[in-house]
Design a protein around this motif. Structure first.
Motif, PDB file in Angstrom:
ATOM      1  N   HIS A   1     -17.667 -36.067   4.056  1.00  0.00           N
ATOM      2  CA  HIS A   1     -16.644 -37.051   3.672  1.00  0.00           C
ATOM      3  C   HIS A   1     -15.597 -37.205   4.776  1.00  0.00           C
ATOM      4  N   ARG A   2     -15.216 -36.097   5.384  1.00  0.00           N
ATOM      5  CA  ARG A   2     -14.299 -36.150   6.516  1.00  0.00           C
ATOM      6  C   ARG A   2     -14.936 -36.929   7.673  1.00  0.00           C
ATOM      7  N   TYR A   3     -16.231 -36.703   7.877  1.00  0.00           N
ATOM      8  CA  TYR A   3     -16.959 -37.369   8.953  1.00  0.00           C
ATOM      9  C   TYR A   3     -16.998 -38.879   8.750  1.00  0.00           C
ATOM     10  N   GLU A   4     -17.199 -39.297   7.529  1.00  0.00           N
ATOM     11  CA  GLU A   4     -17.191 -40.733   7.248  1.00  0.00           C
ATOM     12  C   GLU A   4     -15.832 -41.337   7.593  1.00  0.00           C
ATOM     13  N   ASP A   5     -14.763 -40.651   7.224  1.00  0.00           N
ATOM     14  CA  ASP A   5     -13.422 -41.129   7.573  1.00  0.00           C
ATOM     15  C   ASP A   5     -13.237 -41.219   9.083  1.00  0.00           C
ATOM     16  N   TYR A   6     -13.793 -40.250   9.776  1.00  0.00           N
ATOM     17  CA  TYR A   6     -13.701 -40.204  11.234  1.00  0.00           C
ATOM     18  C   TYR A   6     -14.388 -41.419  11.854  1.00  0.00           C
ATOM     19  N   ILE A   7     -15.581 -41.753  11.363  1.00  0.00           N
ATOM     20  CA  ILE A   7     -16.307 -42.925  11.859  1.00  0.00           C
ATOM     21  C   ILE A   7     -15.511 -44.193  11.576  1.00  0.00           C
ATOM     22  N   ARG A   8     -14.949 -44.298  10.378  1.00  0.00           N
ATOM     23  CA  ARG A   8     -14.133 -45.468  10.041  1.00  0.00           C
ATOM     24  C   ARG A   8     -12.932 -45.584  10.974  1.00  0.00           C
ATOM     25  N   SER A   9     -12.345 -44.449  11.323  1.00  0.00           N
ATOM     26  CA  SER A   9     -11.208 -44.457  12.231  1.00  0.00           C
ATOM     27  C   SER A   9     -11.591 -44.976  13.613  1.00  0.00           C
ATOM     28  N   LEU A  10     -12.745 -44.534  14.132  1.00  0.00           N
ATOM     29  CA  LEU A  10     -13.188 -45.004  15.444  1.00  0.00           C
ATOM     30  C   LEU A  10     -13.337 -46.518  15.453  1.00  0.00           C
ATOM     31  N   ILE A  11     -13.927 -47.058  14.399  1.00  0.00           N
ATOM     32  CA  ILE A  11     -14.140 -48.507  14.321  1.00  0.00           C
ATOM     33  C   ILE A  11     -12.806 -49.242  14.205  1.00  0.00           C
TER      34      ILE A  11
ATOM     35  N   ILE B   1     -17.859 -47.481   5.330  1.00  0.00           N
ATOM     36  CA  ILE B   1     -17.972 -47.943   6.707  1.00  0.00           C
ATOM     37  C   ILE B   1     -18.446 -49.389   6.741  1.00  0.00           C
ATOM     38  N   ASN B   2     -17.765 -50.222   7.492  1.00  0.00           N
ATOM     39  CA  ASN B   2     -18.197 -51.599   7.735  1.00  0.00           C
ATOM     40  C   ASN B   2     -19.094 -51.584   8.966  1.00  0.00           C
ATOM     41  N   TRP B   3     -20.400 -51.555   8.738  1.00  0.00           N
ATOM     42  CA  TRP B   3     -21.330 -51.403   9.853  1.00  0.00           C
ATOM     43  C   TRP B   3     -21.498 -52.678  10.657  1.00  0.00           C
ATOM     44  N   ASP B   4     -21.184 -53.831  10.076  1.00  0.00           N
ATOM     45  CA  ASP B   4     -21.172 -55.048  10.890  1.00  0.00           C
ATOM     46  C   ASP B   4     -20.109 -54.937  11.971  1.00  0.00           C
ATOM     47  N   ASP B   5     -18.931 -54.441  11.594  1.00  0.00           N
ATOM     48  CA  ASP B   5     -17.878 -54.231  12.585  1.00  0.00           C
ATOM     49  C   ASP B   5     -18.250 -53.112  13.555  1.00  0.00           C
ATOM     50  N   GLY B   6     -18.862 -52.065  13.020  1.00  0.00           N
ATOM     51  CA  GLY B   6     -19.280 -50.974  13.887  1.00  0.00           C
ATOM     52  C   GLY B   6     -20.233 -51.452  14.965  1.00  0.00           C
ATOM     53  N   TYR B   7     -21.159 -52.317  14.576  1.00  0.00           N
ATOM     54  CA  TYR B   7     -22.117 -52.849  15.546  1.00  0.00           C
ATOM     55  C   TYR B   7     -21.416 -53.747  16.563  1.00  0.00           C
TER      56      TYR B   7
ATOM     57  N   GLN C   1     -30.857 -48.604  17.981  1.00  0.00           N
ATOM     58  CA  GLN C   1     -31.184 -48.022  16.680  1.00  0.00           C
ATOM     59  C   GLN C   1     -30.358 -48.647  15.551  1.00  0.00           C
ATOM     60  N   VAL C   2     -29.088 -48.941  15.826  1.00  0.00           N
ATOM     61  CA  VAL C   2     -28.271 -49.619  14.814  1.00  0.00           C
ATOM     62  C   VAL C   2     -28.739 -51.059  14.658  1.00  0.00           C
ATOM     63  N   ALA C   3     -29.076 -51.714  15.774  1.00  0.00           N
ATOM     64  CA  ALA C   3     -29.605 -53.075  15.706  1.00  0.00           C
ATOM     65  C   ALA C   3     -30.865 -53.119  14.837  1.00  0.00           C
ATOM     66  N   LYS C   4     -31.728 -52.128  15.018  1.00  0.00           N
ATOM     67  CA  LYS C   4     -32.966 -52.073  14.243  1.00  0.00           C
ATOM     68  C   LYS C   4     -32.662 -51.953  12.750  1.00  0.00           C
ATOM     69  N   GLY C   5     -31.716 -51.083  12.414  1.00  0.00           N
ATOM     70  CA  GLY C   5     -31.380 -50.893  11.013  1.00  0.00           C
ATOM     71  C   GLY C   5     -30.749 -52.118  10.385  1.00  0.00           C
ATOM     72  N   LEU C   6     -30.031 -52.898  11.197  1.00  0.00           N
ATOM     73  CA  LEU C   6     -29.374 -54.111  10.688  1.00  0.00           C
ATOM     74  C   LEU C   6     -30.297 -55.327  10.743  1.00  0.00           C
ATOM     75  N   GLY C   7     -31.548 -55.115  11.162  1.00  0.00           N
ATOM     76  CA  GLY C   7     -32.514 -56.214  11.183  1.00  0.00           C
ATOM     77  C   GLY C   7     -32.342 -57.166  12.341  1.00  0.00           C
ATOM     78  N   LYS C   8     -31.707 -56.751  13.414  1.00  0.00           N
ATOM     79  CA  LYS C   8     -31.484 -57.597  14.590  1.00  0.00           C
ATOM     80  C   LYS C   8     -32.621 -57.343  15.596  1.00  0.00           C
ATOM     81  N   THR C   9     -33.730 -58.027  15.390  1.00  0.00           N
ATOM     82  CA  THR C   9     -34.952 -57.736  16.135  1.00  0.00           C
ATOM     83  C   THR C   9     -34.792 -57.957  17.626  1.00  0.00           C
TER      84      THR C   9
END
Length: 745
Positions: free
Chosen positions: A349-359, A402-408, A471-479
């Protein structure tokens, strides 16, 4: 553990990810030396301050909001009043204790945004004092141009000894811009005098005023002196509580009063700190082990791993956001390989917050941070390694808030937009603040020329950064993006010079000049210049960087001539005396356990199904260069990176960041449980193991016979799982199954 011999550990008091890190600040008795975390093994005490980093190199950061207990007459608070420290300091979780030559004993403890100091005066004639020096900070004597500076300040004091104000500072390792910290302090006894003072210049020792005002401010050295009556032979104890805030003095006072209320004793705060560490950190790993040396190493490493970053959620002076905010990231270049993957396992849970902070830093500052302190990005040593951290989280299923669109989008910014040059004097060719400074070459040529410093190590890291993005592009379907960045991740191959040789091995990563040519004669794989900012390779030899394409290992093994030549070339890394100019502490090997590019190297034998060799090398490194002594780390802790490497070794796994793969090593314990949160657990058991019997004979994963020398995230971490090892003295070839994945191949 690791406070000496370059480990630079912070030995003071903090909570896990606490903002306050209260500790001693020192100078050597003679000469000069940088006290990176405030502490030195001997010398003079310049103060006890509330802010520090841990395990860092380069130049010290913080050492601000300080007090210094003094005895006798103090005619000029600006002169060097630093007393010698006597004896050894005493440290435990939640408490730190120092004895000074002037007879004062100071103890420290902390909450999240506030700290408490207890000064025990032995009853000196002529009064006793607490000096509050707003212009105090940790200096650097290395002359690299990355030292801190005091800019300006303000302090107001009342008759009861309450003081409030702020200090403004700049610089430090990350070349930070001006930043301001507010403070609010009180003492539990009314002083006989409470006087402010100010100097004529920031660097001067001449008093402009002393005791003539309740408030002083400006671009000058300033502070307050709280004096107390004392009686010879009678002990006087003065306790002080101090809160800090990046927002206001009012908030600093609020933190002090909320986190250390009047009803809270010093001992209660010590107990609360211990409870917090037990609940949040130490309980994440449990074991049946009874060997005190192994337990000390295990839990001291856990402690050292989570001293920084600092959770400054709600304390960001630059923007308002509902997202978490973490600072004192020093640095993701150090942390992405083994620290952040273990943080994910133990503190999801702390790690998720950390990722959100980076973004969120990208949203407001324009780029993901590779390093960050005092609310300012910097410095980037190689690639944009926040990309690796985000990808590692994504491929292992971290979602939550986490907003992964923003992360990408943040990752794409790193991959496509070169940052403005911040004109770092140690690497003036391109930005070291954020992003990928050498991106123009990477986009135009597919390699990095010697126009840019650290050209080869950057190319190695940019390849891994692009793999992470794929790898993130692949997961988000960005071929299309998946293919684009996967192709770019193979660009490390363009730096492979087949004419470069060492020890009869042919082909190494080499510099490329601005005409697109390799050096003639070929580059020596045993030379990195200084292995520093202005060189072609950073903190490792070309020989070792040539093993760095962890996402493309099948190709790398082919380039090196196949399994047998790869194995013998890798084994050469660990051969004593192979590097005549190397560090004698490490047997003059090509391998350097004190620098992060070396972290994965001992485990790479797994890629040719020689897992027993991985165990042999990794166990030797762990037991030879790590211990619980004050010289117990092989290099800078680097914000806990070193400790995380050791912890993975003790667990018996090694993470390949940006993928779901974990290489299997050999556990240290008969039984070890990793508590993953949400009721999940990984149980690791061994039979037949000892200090000499640690080679894997057989393995079961979740009750099934296992012949692969790797596991995936889904095998044991996603839902929890079990690993049952049989260990022995024989180097057995048990790993006959499929090799670890080589994604870019």
């Amino acid at each position: 553990m690791g406070v000496q011999n370059g480990g630079n550990m912070f030995p003071g008091v903090t909570l896990p990810f606490g903002v306050v890190k209260i500790g001693v600040d020192m100078l050597p008795a003679t000469g000069t030396a940088d006290a990176y975390s405030g502490y030195l093994p001997s010398g003079r005490v310049t103060g006890f301050s509330l802010m520090h980093e841990s395990g860092t190199g380069g130049a010290p950061k913080y050492g601000v909001v300080s007090q210094l207990p003094l005895t006798g007459a103090v005619e000029n608070p600006l002169v060097d009043n630093a007393p010698l420290r006597v004896g050894d300091d005493e440290a435990e979780v939640g408490r730190y204790k120092t004895t000074l030559a002037n007879g004062v004993v100071t103890e420290l403890t902390a909450a999240a945004h506030a700290g408490m100091m207890r000064h025990r005066f032995a009853g000196a004639d002529g009064g006793v004092h607490v000096l509050v020096d707003v212009s105090h900070f940790l200096p650097s004597f290395r002359g690299q141009g990355i030292e801190q500076k005091y800019v300006e300040g303000e302090i107001e004091v009342d008759a009861k000894g309450k003081y409030t104000g702020f200090g403004v500072y700049k610089g430090g390792w990350n070349l930070g811009e001006d930043w301001k910290i507010y403070f609010c302090g009180t003492v539990d006894k009314t002083p006989s005098q409470a006087r402010t003072f100010a100097g004529t210049a920031v660097s001067g020792e001449t008093l402009e005023s002393f005791g003539n005002a309740t408030k002083v401010s400006g671009k000058k050295r300033l502070g307050a002196l709280l004096s107390f009556n004392s009686t010879a032979g009678l002990e006087l104890v003065v306790e002080s509580k101090i809160g800090i805030s990046f927002i206001s003095t009012a908030k600093a006072c609020e933190f002090k009063e909320k986190e250390i209320p009047e009803s809270n004793s010093f001992e209660a705060l010590v107990s609360a700190a211990k409870e917090t560490w037990n609940n949040e950190v130490f309980s994440s790993i449990t074991t049946t082990e009874t060997d005190s040396a192994k337990l000390g190493l295990l839990y001291s490493s856990l402690y050292g791993m989570f001293l920084i970053p600092s959770n400054r959620t709600g304390e960001n002076p630059k923007w308002t956001s509902t997202e978490p905010y973490y600072d004192d990231i020093f640095t993701l270049w150090d942390l992405f390989r083994s620290h952040t993957p273990l943080m994910h396992v133990l503190m999801p849970h702390r790690y998720e917050d950390y990722i959100r902070s980076l973004i969120d830093v990208w949203r407001h500052d324009g780029y993901l941070p590779d390093g960050r302190s005092s609310n300012f990005n910097g410095r980037v040593q190689g690639g944009s390694n926040a990309d690796n951290v985000l990808a590692d989280a994504y491929v292992k299923g971290v979602r939550g808030g986490i907003n992964w669109d923003d992360g990408y989008k943040a990752m794409v910014k790193n991959a496509e937009v070169a940052p403005a040059n911040n004109n770092d004097a140690m690497a003036p060719d391109s930005s070291t603040k954020e992003g990928r400074g050498a991106l123009p070459d990477w986009l135009e040529k597919g390699y990095i020329t010697t126009k840019y410093s650290r050209s080869v190590s950057r190319a190695s890291e940019y390849s891994l950064n692009d793999f992470a993005l794929s790898q993130v592009a692949k997961g988000l379907g960005k071929t299309d993006d998946t293919e684009k960045y996967l192709n770019r991740s193979r660009n490390w191959r363009n730096h492979w010079d087949a004419k470069s040789t060492a020890f009869g091995f042919t082909g190494f990563l080499s510099p490329i000049d601005q005409n697109g040519a390799f050096p003639t004669p070929a580059w020596d794989p045993l030379s990195c210049g200084g292995c520093y900012w202005g060189d072609n390779y950073y903190q490792a030899l070309p020989y070792e960087y040539s093993f760095g394409a962890h996402h493309d290992m099948e190709t790398l093994i082919k380039y090196m001539g196949g399994d047998d030549l790869f194995t013998s070339r890798l084994a050469k890394l660990f051969e004593p005396g192979a590097n005549p100019s190397g560090d004698a502490r490490f047997g003059k090997t090509l391998f350097n356990p004190g620098n992060e590019p070396s972290f994965a190297s001992p485990y790479l034998f797994n890629y040719v199904n020689r897992q027993s060799l991985s165990v042999q090398k990794a166990r030797f490194i762990a037991t030879s260069y790590y211990n619980t002594g004050n010289e117990g780390l092989p290099g800078n802790s680097d914000a806990g990176a070193m400790q995380s490497w050791l912890l993975w070794n003790m667990i018996g796994l090694y993470p390949m960041t940006g993928s779901t793969t974990f290489l299997i090593g050999s556990p240290w314990f008969a039984e070890l449980n990793l508590n993953l949160g949400d009721g999940k657990q990984v149980s690791i058991k061994t039979t037949g193991g000892s200090d000499t019997a640690y080679y894997v004979q057989s393995l079961k994963v979740n009750g099934e016979e296992w012949d692969k020398n790797w596991v995936s995230w889904g095998d044991i971490f996603e839902k929890g799982g079990t690993m049952e090892f049989v260990l022995g003295t024989e180097m057995k070839a048990w790993d006959t199954g499929a090799r670890p994945p080589s994604y870019a191949t």
